[in-house]
Design a protein around this motif. Structure first.
Motif, PDB file in Angstrom:
ATOM      1  N   LEU A   1      53.412  38.488  36.341  1.00  0.00           N
ATOM      2  CA  LEU A   1      52.036  39.084  35.852  1.00  0.00           C
ATOM      3  C   LEU A   1      51.676  40.332  36.123  1.00  0.00           C
ATOM      4  O   LEU A   1      51.515  40.687  37.324  1.00  0.00           O
ATOM      5  CB  LEU A   1      50.861  38.033  36.132  1.00  0.00           C
ATOM      6  CG  LEU A   1      50.868  36.911  35.257  1.00  0.00           C
ATOM      7  CD1 LEU A   1      49.512  35.949  35.768  1.00  0.00           C
ATOM      8  CD2 LEU A   1      50.722  36.997  33.846  1.00  0.00           C
ATOM      9  N   ALA A   2      51.541  41.293  35.429  1.00  0.00           N
ATOM     10  CA  ALA A   2      51.471  42.725  35.630  1.00  0.00           C
ATOM     11  C   ALA A   2      49.588  42.872  35.336  1.00  0.00           C
ATOM     12  O   ALA A   2      49.406  42.414  34.421  1.00  0.00           O
ATOM     13  CB  ALA A   2      52.067  43.663  34.653  1.00  0.00           C
ATOM     14  N   GLY A   3      49.151  43.736  36.114  1.00  0.00           N
ATOM     15  CA  GLY A   3      47.842  44.328  35.929  1.00  0.00           C
ATOM     16  C   GLY A   3      46.844  43.220  36.040  1.00  0.00           C
ATOM     17  O   GLY A   3      45.811  43.069  35.135  1.00  0.00           O
ATOM     18  N   VAL A   4      47.069  42.169  36.857  1.00  0.00           N
ATOM     19  CA  VAL A   4      45.879  41.112  37.305  1.00  0.00           C
ATOM     20  C   VAL A   4      45.330  41.482  38.676  1.00  0.00           C
ATOM     21  O   VAL A   4      46.133  41.862  39.378  1.00  0.00           O
ATOM     22  CB  VAL A   4      46.271  39.770  37.262  1.00  0.00           C
ATOM     23  CG1 VAL A   4      47.037  39.551  35.827  1.00  0.00           C
ATOM     24  CG2 VAL A   4      47.503  39.314  38.220  1.00  0.00           C
ATOM     25  N   MET A   5      44.089  41.113  38.709  1.00  0.00           N
ATOM     26  CA  MET A   5      43.510  41.365  39.920  1.00  0.00           C
ATOM     27  C   MET A   5      43.527  40.080  40.943  1.00  0.00           C
ATOM     28  O   MET A   5      43.461  38.922  40.321  1.00  0.00           O
ATOM     29  CB  MET A   5      42.143  41.722  39.708  1.00  0.00           C
ATOM     30  CG  MET A   5      41.752  42.826  39.245  1.00  0.00           C
ATOM     31  SD  MET A   5      39.784  43.310  39.287  1.00  0.00           S
ATOM     32  CE  MET A   5      39.078  41.823  38.514  1.00  0.00           C
ATOM     33  N   VAL A   6      43.971  40.175  42.257  1.00  0.00           N
ATOM     34  CA  VAL A   6      44.109  39.018  43.186  1.00  0.00           C
ATOM     35  C   VAL A   6      42.948  39.565  44.124  1.00  0.00           C
ATOM     36  O   VAL A   6      42.873  40.481  44.786  1.00  0.00           O
ATOM     37  CB  VAL A   6      45.317  39.245  43.790  1.00  0.00           C
ATOM     38  CG1 VAL A   6      45.587  37.919  44.979  1.00  0.00           C
ATOM     39  CG2 VAL A   6      46.621  39.088  42.911  1.00  0.00           C
ATOM     40  N   VAL A   7      41.824  38.662  44.312  1.00  0.00           N
ATOM     41  CA  VAL A   7      40.830  38.759  45.343  1.00  0.00           C
ATOM     42  C   VAL A   7      40.912  37.694  46.241  1.00  0.00           C
ATOM     43  O   VAL A   7      40.756  36.621  45.967  1.00  0.00           O
ATOM     44  CB  VAL A   7      39.420  38.506  44.642  1.00  0.00           C
ATOM     45  CG1 VAL A   7      38.280  38.888  45.501  1.00  0.00           C
ATOM     46  CG2 VAL A   7      39.278  39.701  43.271  1.00  0.00           C
ATOM     47  N   PHE A   8      40.882  38.006  47.839  1.00  0.00           N
ATOM     48  CA  PHE A   8      40.751  37.237  48.604  1.00  0.00           C
ATOM     49  C   PHE A   8      39.154  37.074  49.053  1.00  0.00           C
ATOM     50  O   PHE A   8      38.778  38.373  49.578  1.00  0.00           O
ATOM     51  CB  PHE A   8      41.612  37.564  49.964  1.00  0.00           C
ATOM     52  CG  PHE A   8      42.909  36.980  49.690  1.00  0.00           C
ATOM     53  CD1 PHE A   8      43.535  36.268  50.593  1.00  0.00           C
ATOM     54  CD2 PHE A   8      43.558  37.208  48.424  1.00  0.00           C
ATOM     55  CE1 PHE A   8      44.873  35.721  50.567  1.00  0.00           C
ATOM     56  CE2 PHE A   8      44.975  36.607  48.233  1.00  0.00           C
ATOM     57  CZ  PHE A   8      45.710  35.957  49.298  1.00  0.00           C
TER      58      PHE A   8
ATOM     59  N   ALA B   1      41.057  29.343  33.888  1.00  0.00           N
ATOM     60  CA  ALA B   1      39.988  29.101  34.544  1.00  0.00           C
ATOM     61  C   ALA B   1      40.254  28.513  35.911  1.00  0.00           C
ATOM     62  O   ALA B   1      39.541  29.138  37.190  1.00  0.00           O
ATOM     63  CB  ALA B   1      38.736  28.527  34.205  1.00  0.00           C
ATOM     64  N   LYS B   2      41.338  27.704  36.355  1.00  0.00           N
ATOM     65  CA  LYS B   2      41.661  26.775  37.363  1.00  0.00           C
ATOM     66  C   LYS B   2      41.968  28.010  38.620  1.00  0.00           C
ATOM     67  O   LYS B   2      42.226  27.808  39.649  1.00  0.00           O
ATOM     68  CB  LYS B   2      42.436  25.994  37.192  1.00  0.00           C
ATOM     69  CG  LYS B   2      43.990  26.328  36.736  1.00  0.00           C
ATOM     70  CD  LYS B   2      44.537  25.206  36.474  1.00  0.00           C
ATOM     71  CE  LYS B   2      46.036  25.533  35.797  1.00  0.00           C
ATOM     72  NZ  LYS B   2      46.844  24.436  35.613  1.00  0.00           N
TER      73      LYS B   2
ATOM     74  N   LYS C   1      37.029  28.868  38.413  1.00  0.00           N
ATOM     75  CA  LYS C   1      37.115  27.526  38.934  1.00  0.00           C
ATOM     76  C   LYS C   1      38.142  27.181  39.787  1.00  0.00           C
ATOM     77  O   LYS C   1      38.609  26.207  39.972  1.00  0.00           O
ATOM     78  CB  LYS C   1      37.179  26.380  37.679  1.00  0.00           C
ATOM     79  CG  LYS C   1      35.924  26.559  36.606  1.00  0.00           C
ATOM     80  CD  LYS C   1      36.192  25.287  35.755  1.00  0.00           C
ATOM     81  CE  LYS C   1      34.911  25.387  34.874  1.00  0.00           C
ATOM     82  NZ  LYS C   1      35.034  24.390  33.466  1.00  0.00           N
ATOM     83  N   SER C   2      38.251  28.276  40.456  1.00  0.00           N
ATOM     84  CA  SER C   2      39.615  28.361  41.461  1.00  0.00           C
ATOM     85  C   SER C   2      39.367  27.375  42.770  1.00  0.00           C
ATOM     86  O   SER C   2      38.130  27.632  43.335  1.00  0.00           O
ATOM     87  CB  SER C   2      39.859  29.629  42.154  1.00  0.00           C
ATOM     88  OG  SER C   2      40.922  29.822  42.956  1.00  0.00           O
ATOM     89  N   THR C   3      40.346  26.553  43.050  1.00  0.00           N
ATOM     90  CA  THR C   3      40.332  25.850  44.152  1.00  0.00           C
ATOM     91  C   THR C   3      41.651  26.501  45.151  1.00  0.00           C
ATOM     92  O   THR C   3      41.848  25.764  46.421  1.00  0.00           O
ATOM     93  CB  THR C   3      40.718  24.511  43.895  1.00  0.00           C
ATOM     94  OG1 THR C   3      41.969  24.288  43.104  1.00  0.00           O
ATOM     95  CG2 THR C   3      39.355  23.776  43.249  1.00  0.00           C
ATOM     96  N   LEU C   4      42.097  27.573  44.811  1.00  0.00           N
ATOM     97  CA  LEU C   4      42.979  28.145  45.495  1.00  0.00           C
ATOM     98  C   LEU C   4      42.406  28.629  46.958  1.00  0.00           C
ATOM     99  O   LEU C   4      41.555  29.444  46.878  1.00  0.00           O
ATOM    100  CB  LEU C   4      43.821  29.377  44.942  1.00  0.00           C
ATOM    101  CG  LEU C   4      44.505  29.031  43.522  1.00  0.00           C
ATOM    102  CD1 LEU C   4      44.729  30.502  42.920  1.00  0.00           C
ATOM    103  CD2 LEU C   4      45.576  28.140  43.899  1.00  0.00           C
TER     104      LEU C   4
ATOM    105  N   LYS D   1      38.978  32.018  49.738  1.00  0.00           N
ATOM    106  CA  LYS D   1      39.095  31.616  48.414  1.00  0.00           C
ATOM    107  C   LYS D   1      39.786  32.642  47.699  1.00  0.00           C
ATOM    108  O   LYS D   1      39.591  33.490  47.788  1.00  0.00           O
ATOM    109  CB  LYS D   1      37.924  31.161  47.805  1.00  0.00           C
ATOM    110  CG  LYS D   1      37.874  30.580  46.563  1.00  0.00           C
ATOM    111  CD  LYS D   1      36.448  30.143  46.036  1.00  0.00           C
ATOM    112  CE  LYS D   1      36.524  29.320  44.629  1.00  0.00           C
ATOM    113  NZ  LYS D   1      35.142  29.123  44.245  1.00  0.00           N
ATOM    114  N   ILE D   2      40.717  32.141  46.676  1.00  0.00           N
ATOM    115  CA  ILE D   2      41.565  33.208  45.972  1.00  0.00           C
ATOM    116  C   ILE D   2      41.143  33.105  44.393  1.00  0.00           C
ATOM    117  O   ILE D   2      40.834  32.084  44.227  1.00  0.00           O
ATOM    118  CB  ILE D   2      43.035  32.840  46.101  1.00  0.00           C
ATOM    119  CG1 ILE D   2      43.647  32.427  47.698  1.00  0.00           C
ATOM    120  CG2 ILE D   2      43.937  33.858  45.412  1.00  0.00           C
ATOM    121  CD1 ILE D   2      43.209  33.546  48.479  1.00  0.00           C
ATOM    122  N   SER D   3      40.961  34.246  43.965  1.00  0.00           N
ATOM    123  CA  SER D   3      40.767  34.205  42.584  1.00  0.00           C
ATOM    124  C   SER D   3      41.751  35.035  41.945  1.00  0.00           C
ATOM    125  O   SER D   3      42.034  36.365  42.458  1.00  0.00           O
ATOM    126  CB  SER D   3      39.268  34.931  42.363  1.00  0.00           C
ATOM    127  OG  SER D   3      39.231  35.060  40.949  1.00  0.00           O
TER     128      SER D   3
END
Length: 143
Positions: free
Chosen positions: A47-54, A117-118, A122-125, A89-91
């Motif tokens: 997946l290119a160009g996605v934001m990963v937020v911790f 959304a999971k 609605k992330s549980t990561l 928590k990861i989004s």
């Protein structure tokens, strides 16, 4: 000890303390961090160009954007890399550009998230960031 030696020690000790504080690689107003890198795929494709937020339980979040092969590296603030040590928590969401404002302004189509959304709203990561290097790969599925 002579008076001259005692005088040198009294002068050098505070100087050494100042130097050691000034040479620290972590600014005093930032928490301890660990570096965080990884790869994000969806249905086994990068997946290119996605934001990963911790997002830690308390404090500032860290963020990274994936490159063309799905790799990311988190940035804490400015050019300081990493994430606060602890549970996060990861989004993971599609990075939104400002192009909708440039291309159509108020009449532009609303943004549609392509990642389920999971993994974001609605992330549980969750992951535990530790001191040193951390590698977290995320294999997402579209269903």
């Amino acid at each position: 000890m002579t008076v001259v030696t005692q005088g040198r020690i009294r002068f050098l000790f505070p100087l050494l303390c100042l130097i050691s504080v000034g040479c620290s690689d972590t600014p005093s107003d930032q928490p301890d961090r660990g570096t965080v890198t990884g790869t994000v795929t969806m249905d086994e494709k990068p997946l290119a160009g996605v934001m990963v937020v911790f997002s830690p339980e308390e404090g500032r979040s860290s963020m990274g954007t994936t490159d063309d092969v799905g790799k990311y590296e988190l940035v804490y603030v400015g050019d300081t890399k990493g994430a606060k040590i602890g549970t996060h928590k990861i989004s993971i969401a599609t990075a939104q550009s400002d192009s909708s404002e440039e291309e159509g302004g108020a009449g532009a189509a609303p943004f549609k998230e392509t990642i389920p959304a999971k993994y974001n709203t609605k992330s549980t990561l969750t992951e535990e960031v530790k001191a040193g290097e951390n590698v977290f790969d995320f294999q997402l599925t579209s269903n």
